[in-house]
Design an enzyme around this catalytic site. Sequence first.
Site, PDB file in Angstrom:
ATOM      1  N   ASN A  23       0.675  -1.378   0.187  1.00 53.55           N
ATOM      2  CA  ASN A  23      -0.262  -0.016  -0.049  1.00 53.55           C
ATOM      3  C   ASN A  23       0.711   0.940   0.202  1.00 53.55           C
ATOM      4  OD1 ASN A  23      -1.757   2.043   0.486  1.00 53.55           O
ATOM      5  ND2 ASN A  23      -2.804   0.765   2.281  1.00 53.55           N
ATOM      6  N   ARG A 106      -2.481  -1.801  -3.469  1.00 56.40           N
ATOM      7  CA  ARG A 106      -3.825  -1.546  -3.153  1.00 56.40           C
ATOM      8  C   ARG A 106      -3.958   0.070  -4.355  1.00 56.40           C
ATOM      9  NH1 ARG A 106      -5.903   1.626   1.870  1.00 56.40           N
ATOM     10  NH2 ARG A 106      -7.772   2.739   0.679  1.00 56.40           N
ATOM     11  N   HIS A 195     -12.873   3.219  -0.879  1.00 55.53           N
ATOM     12  CA  HIS A 195     -12.815   2.449   0.508  1.00 55.53           C
ATOM     13  C   HIS A 195     -13.703   1.032   0.282  1.00 55.53           C
ATOM     14  CE1 HIS A 195     -12.943   5.916   3.376  1.00 55.53           C
ATOM     15  NE2 HIS A 195     -11.812   5.831   3.578  1.00 55.53           N
ATOM     16  N   ASN A 226     -10.004   7.999   8.932  1.00 56.53           N
ATOM     17  CA  ASN A 226      -9.621   9.338   8.846  1.00 56.53           C
ATOM     18  C   ASN A 226     -10.234   9.805   8.024  1.00 56.53           C
ATOM     19  OD1 ASN A 226      -7.542  10.146  10.333  1.00 56.53           O
ATOM     20  ND2 ASN A 226      -6.032   8.660   9.526  1.00 56.53           N
ATOM     21  N   ARG A 256     -12.131  16.984   5.931  1.00 60.21           N
ATOM     22  CA  ARG A 256     -12.710  16.716   5.138  1.00 60.21           C
ATOM     23  C   ARG A 256     -14.378  17.036   5.779  1.00 60.21           C
ATOM     24  NH1 ARG A 256     -11.522  10.800   2.185  1.00 60.21           N
ATOM     25  NH2 ARG A 256      -8.995  11.265   3.128  1.00 60.21           N
ATOM     26  N   ARG A 299     -10.702  10.411  19.637  1.00 64.24           N
ATOM     27  CA  ARG A 299     -10.671  10.682  21.070  1.00 64.24           C
ATOM     28  C   ARG A 299     -10.607  12.317  21.692  1.00 64.24           C
ATOM     29  NH1 ARG A 299      -6.200   6.410  19.709  1.00 64.24           N
ATOM     30  NH2 ARG A 299      -6.117   7.962  17.521  1.00 64.24           N
ATOM     31  N   GLY A 347     -15.106   3.842  14.009  1.00 62.11           N
ATOM     32  CA  GLY A 347     -15.985   2.696  13.950  1.00 62.11           C
ATOM     33  C   GLY A 347     -15.625   1.131  14.747  1.00 62.11           C
ATOM     34  N   GLU A 399      -7.842  -4.503   5.099  1.00 69.51           N
ATOM     35  CA  GLU A 399      -8.081  -4.723   3.598  1.00 69.51           C
ATOM     36  C   GLU A 399      -7.198  -5.243   2.653  1.00 69.51           C
ATOM     37  OE1 GLU A 399      -8.337  -0.748   4.349  1.00 69.51           O
ATOM     38  OE2 GLU A 399      -9.195   0.033   3.049  1.00 69.51           O
TER      39      GLU A 399
HETATM   40  P1  ADP Z   1      -7.623   5.802   7.871  1.00 69.59           P
HETATM   41  O1  ADP Z   1      -8.289   5.730   7.153  1.00 69.59           O
HETATM   42  O2  ADP Z   1      -5.765   6.530   8.123  1.00 69.59           O
HETATM   43  O3  ADP Z   1      -6.946   3.899   8.033  1.00 69.59           O
HETATM   44  P2  ADP Z   1      -7.942   5.312  10.582  1.00 69.59           P
HETATM   45  O4  ADP Z   1      -9.236   4.164  10.427  1.00 69.59           O
HETATM   46  O5  ADP Z   1      -6.911   3.411  11.459  1.00 69.59           O
HETATM   47  O6  ADP Z   1      -7.130   5.733   9.894  1.00 69.59           O
HETATM   48  O7  ADP Z   1      -8.733   5.804  11.600  1.00 69.59           O
HETATM   49  C1  ADP Z   1      -8.050   6.436  12.582  1.00 69.59           C
HETATM   50  C2  ADP Z   1      -8.994   7.605  13.218  1.00 69.59           C
HETATM   51  O8  ADP Z   1     -10.069   6.907  14.560  1.00 69.59           O
HETATM   52  C3  ADP Z   1      -8.203   8.368  14.296  1.00 69.59           C
HETATM   53  O9  ADP Z   1      -8.490   9.651  13.500  1.00 69.59           O
HETATM   54  C4  ADP Z   1      -8.901   8.275  15.642  1.00 69.59           C
HETATM   55  O10 ADP Z   1     -10.260   9.652  15.554  1.00 69.59           O
HETATM   56  C5  ADP Z   1      -9.897   7.184  15.490  1.00 69.59           C
HETATM   57  N1  ADP Z   1     -10.061   6.007  16.043  1.00 69.59           N
HETATM   58  C6  ADP Z   1      -8.466   5.510  16.461  1.00 69.59           C
HETATM   59  N2  ADP Z   1      -8.399   5.039  17.709  1.00 69.59           N
HETATM   60  C7  ADP Z   1      -9.684   4.758  18.459  1.00 69.59           C
HETATM   61  C8  ADP Z   1     -10.103   5.023  19.952  1.00 69.59           C
HETATM   62  N3  ADP Z   1      -9.831   4.316  20.978  1.00 69.59           N
HETATM   63  N4  ADP Z   1     -11.293   5.565  20.471  1.00 69.59           N
HETATM   64  C9  ADP Z   1     -12.118   6.543  19.502  1.00 69.59           C
HETATM   65  N5  ADP Z   1     -11.646   6.566  18.300  1.00 69.59           N
HETATM   66  C10 ADP Z   1     -10.557   5.865  17.954  1.00 69.59           C
END
Ligand code: ADP
Length: 423
Positions: A23, A106, A195, A226, A256, A299, A347, A399
């Site tokens: 990736n 990817r 996605h 993100n 965004r 968080r 999520g 993924e």
């Molecule tokens: P990407 O889209 O870059 O793959 P991720 O799926 O890892 O990113 O998501 C990152 C986001 O997940 C962080 O910005 C944060 O807001 C959220 N996140 C990560 N861990 C936690 C947690 N323990 N509780 C709440 N939100 C979290």
Amino acid sequence: MKREEQSRVLPDRSAEMKVLVINAGSSSVKYHLYQMPQGDILAKGLVERIGEVNSKLSHFFRSRTYTEQTRVADIETAMDLILQTLIGEDVGVIESLSEIDSVGHRVVHGGAEFIGSVVIDEKVIASIEKFCDLAPLHNPPNLAGIRAMQRRLPETKQVACFDTAFHATIPKVAHMYALPYDLYEEYGIRRYGFHGISHRYVARRAAAIMGKHKYDINAITCHLGNGCSVAAVEQGKSIDTSMGFTPLEGLPMGTRCGDLDPAILFYLEDKGYGVKLLRVICNKKSGLLGISGLSNDVRNLEELASKGDERAKLAIDVFCYRIKKYIGAYSAVLDTVDAVVFTGGIGENAIFLRQRICTGLTQIGIQLDPEANQTATTEEREISTEDSRVRVFLIPTNEQAAIAKDAYELTRSERSDRAHTYA
Ligand code: ADP
């Protein structure tokens, strides 16, 4: 033992393969080396801060971690570092690069041309190149990764897995913008969705958990990381999703803006905001960060909101409200909904947000079990009550495993085609 009996008891070695998943982003490259078809990870890692003086490799293998600080100028150098590490004396997991049977890449944008993953040839490369102007931050490094691997492993099959491909089944009624039709024909201005590797993976997992065939599930999948998007999946196929021509449309995200009245941009342009600045505002300064003025990370915002910060609270409120609206819209689009799935960093982890999003959705059959939702593990599990008409799942996305599986299957079928051809 007779020969037929032997073939029944011995494992099929020809099915074994090592698949490297790449990736490649603008400043980092993630990699996973899989033993297929078992799906075991032999090694994985990350080269980050590419192009800066303090680039770093983190390599995980046999329950150990190896890190190296070294200047990595570009993706080509990053690929050298990754391959050398995989065969390294102390940290390697294979003896020779010839053990890598397939590389799965990817790729973010495949336009409307690809409905699934494909073995890369010159035509595929030309298409990925063509879509660079639609995904200027993503397709160029994806392509650089492919070219670098082709040069280093010329005999190895290279497979492209597109983020857009799962959404290629979205019908015209959902992918058309109500703009002049010429723009659709001339520039391909339509909704593509992103996605897709994640939405497909979690929809298939939800079907498997429910004991259904992959084409026998209607689901609303929420990838909240993100970047954030929701997809409506009918009979295992995407029929709508919240991201559009680019990943900017749809839900508000970390930075965004998501859905907007386009006239806001014209208005701001009249006020002296240039296109470049508007692009930065919409991509980097909006969403959770824009509203809160403090952070793009859920968080931090949860903590700030609990201490009484009004704008942190507002950012979370807007985020949850808009996700809820999409879930409502997609439950109207789908005949029936079997499952809602939460995935992505938010999520999978944000217990409170899942609760907020699902509150008040009982009229469309969604009833979260507060206790199951509270459990602080990110393992795959059901989080709805027993009598919830729509089942709700938390499914960590994977993924890279999905890419490894596609690369494995395509490489294997090409091999068996060749075996038939030359038999
Ligand atoms: P990407 O889209 O870059 O793959 P991720 O799926 O890892 O990113 O998501 C990152 C986001 O997940 C962080 O910005 C944060 O807001 C959220 N996140 C990560 N861990 C936690 C947690 N323990 N509780 C709440 N939100 C979290």
